[in-house]
Write an enzyme that holds these catalytic residues in place. Structure first.
Site, PDB file in Angstrom:
ATOM      1  N   ASN A 136       0.828  -1.219   0.000  1.00 58.70           N
ATOM      2  CA  ASN A 136       0.000   0.000   0.000  1.00 58.70           C
ATOM      3  C   ASN A 136       0.861   1.268   0.000  1.00 58.70           C
ATOM      4  O   ASN A 136       0.355   2.362   0.225  1.00 58.70           O
ATOM      5  CB  ASN A 136      -0.953   0.003   1.210  1.00 58.70           C
ATOM      6  CG  ASN A 136      -0.208   0.056   2.540  1.00 58.70           C
ATOM      7  OD1 ASN A 136       1.025   0.107   2.575  1.00 58.70           O
ATOM      8  ND2 ASN A 136      -0.954   0.034   3.634  1.00 58.70           N
ATOM      9  N   HIS A 138       3.409   1.845   2.137  1.00 57.57           N
ATOM     10  CA  HIS A 138       3.997   2.252   3.425  1.00 57.57           C
ATOM     11  C   HIS A 138       5.515   2.074   3.417  1.00 57.57           C
ATOM     12  O   HIS A 138       6.061   1.208   2.757  1.00 57.57           O
ATOM     13  CB  HIS A 138       3.319   1.566   4.615  1.00 57.57           C
ATOM     14  CG  HIS A 138       3.597   0.121   4.834  1.00 57.57           C
ATOM     15  ND1 HIS A 138       2.614  -0.785   5.156  1.00 57.57           N
ATOM     16  CD2 HIS A 138       4.751  -0.591   4.820  1.00 57.57           C
ATOM     17  CE1 HIS A 138       3.149  -1.980   5.319  1.00 57.57           C
ATOM     18  NE2 HIS A 138       4.446  -1.896   5.120  1.00 57.57           N
ATOM     19  N   GLU A 143       1.822   4.438   7.430  1.00 60.54           N
ATOM     20  CA  GLU A 143       0.708   3.959   6.624  1.00 60.54           C
ATOM     21  C   GLU A 143       0.056   5.102   5.828  1.00 60.54           C
ATOM     22  O   GLU A 143       0.132   6.273   6.241  1.00 60.54           O
ATOM     23  CB  GLU A 143      -0.355   3.343   7.540  1.00 60.54           C
ATOM     24  CG  GLU A 143       0.122   2.099   8.303  1.00 60.54           C
ATOM     25  CD  GLU A 143       0.055   0.832   7.450  1.00 60.54           C
ATOM     26  OE1 GLU A 143       0.342   0.888   6.238  1.00 60.54           O
ATOM     27  OE2 GLU A 143      -0.284  -0.216   8.012  1.00 60.54           O
TER      28      GLU A 143
HETATM   29  C1  GLP Z   1       6.701  -4.517   6.682  1.00 66.10           C
HETATM   30  C2  GLP Z   1       7.734  -3.497   7.136  1.00 66.10           C
HETATM   31  C3  GLP Z   1       8.136  -2.559   6.017  1.00 66.10           C
HETATM   32  C4  GLP Z   1       8.442  -3.340   4.762  1.00 66.10           C
HETATM   33  C5  GLP Z   1       7.208  -4.088   4.348  1.00 66.10           C
HETATM   34  C6  GLP Z   1       7.324  -4.798   3.008  1.00 66.10           C
HETATM   35  O1  GLP Z   1       5.405  -4.048   6.761  1.00 66.10           O
HETATM   36  N1  GLP Z   1       7.286  -2.735   8.256  1.00 66.10           N
HETATM   37  O2  GLP Z   1       9.255  -1.793   6.423  1.00 66.10           O
HETATM   38  O3  GLP Z   1       8.884  -2.491   3.737  1.00 66.10           O
HETATM   39  O4  GLP Z   1       6.937  -5.028   5.371  1.00 66.10           O
HETATM   40  O5  GLP Z   1       7.584  -6.138   3.164  1.00 66.10           O
HETATM   41  P1  GLP Z   1       7.900  -7.141   1.987  1.00 66.10           P
HETATM   42  O6  GLP Z   1       9.274  -6.817   1.538  1.00 66.10           O
HETATM   43  O7  GLP Z   1       7.792  -8.482   2.626  1.00 66.10           O
HETATM   44  O8  GLP Z   1       6.877  -6.908   0.942  1.00 66.10           O
END
Ligand code: GLP
Length: 239
Positions: A136, A138, A143
């Site tokens: 999304n 973030h 968020e």
């Molecule tokens: C979590 C972390 C983020 C990270 C996100 C994406 O929510 N708080 O900092 O960027 O995951 O994760 P993934 O790389 O597994 O898509």
């Protein structure tokens, strides 16, 4: 914003590790901001190998992690401390006293957030912030909302983030509803930013970075206002 597209996740991970290693090699006491999530796992694996091979030395590096869930002990296998320990801390010669990660078990969260920011400032700020991105948009746990918060703060996770992160937990109900995260101010104050984007589910948020519109509804677009950002993206996520 400089963007480099890779054919595969493995190539992206190697390039990310090379980028971080080059920064450490040019400044051995680098102050390094670090992310969790699935995306940086390959980078951490490469950095761990490079450290063993003597290609990068973490002895004088200080790390600050972006975020942590509230209410999970360090020993919980889904805490971000546990993740970092497994993927990096225990594999490289980082000194324990140079490792920083927000304490999601602190009894006084206001004091914890202020102390975290003060420690980053006392170290002279982040030299390099490595970021992943949520589906999304973030960054850390900042968020999408009608506003963004600059300093480290606590946050209630959106339903979509709980859905996205449920894959790591036994059930969706086990995903913490709250977290502590660096704010966009902490991230924007980093001298340099390296963002990693991988996978088809990141296509929409990655595309928004090409459009040049900064909106709190896609927190990653804040990076369009930063003077030194490199995005490493694989072709599954690139449009
Ligand atoms: C979590 C972390 C983020 C990270 C996100 C994406 O929510 N708080 O900092 O960027 O995951 O994760 P993934 O790389 O597994 O898509």
């Amino acid at each position: 914003m400089k963007k480099i597209v890779f054919d595969s996740y493995d190539q992206l991970s190697k390039a990310a590790a090379d980028f971080v290693a080059a920064e450490i090699n040019s400044k051995p006491n680098l102050v390094l901001g670090l992310p969790t999530g699935g995306t940086p796992v390959g980078m951490y694996k490469n950095l761990s190998e490079m450290n063993k091979e003597g290609k990068v030395d973490f002895a004088n590096v200080t790390t600050f992690n972006l975020d942590e869930y509230l209410g999970l002990e360090r020993s919980h296998d889904q805490s971000y401390w546990y993740f970092m320990n497994k993927n990096l801390y225990s594999n490289v010669n980082l000194k324990e006293e140079n490792i920083n990660i927000p304490n999601g078990m602190a009894t006084d969260m206001d004091a914890e957030t202020k102390a975290y920011d003060k420690k980053i400032e006392d170290m002279g700020g982040l030299d390099l912030m490595v970021l992943g991105i949520g589906p999304n948009g973030h960054i850390g746990f900042n968020e999408p909302d009608s506003y963004l918060i600059a300093p480290t703060h606590t946050v209630t996770l959106t339903e979509s983030t709980i859905d996205a992160n449920a894959r790591f937990f036994t059930s969706r109900e086990d995903v913490p509803k709250k977290a502590i995260t660096m704010g966009v101010g902490n991230i924007m104050k980093a001298k340099k930013i390296l963002m990693l984007i991988s996978g088809a589910n990141k296509k929409a948020v990655a595309k928004a970075l090409n459009e040049g519109i900064v909106t709190p509804q896609n927190p990653a677009t804040m990076l369009l206002m930063h003077p030194d950002v490199t995005v490493l993206i694989d072709k599954d996520a690139d449009q």
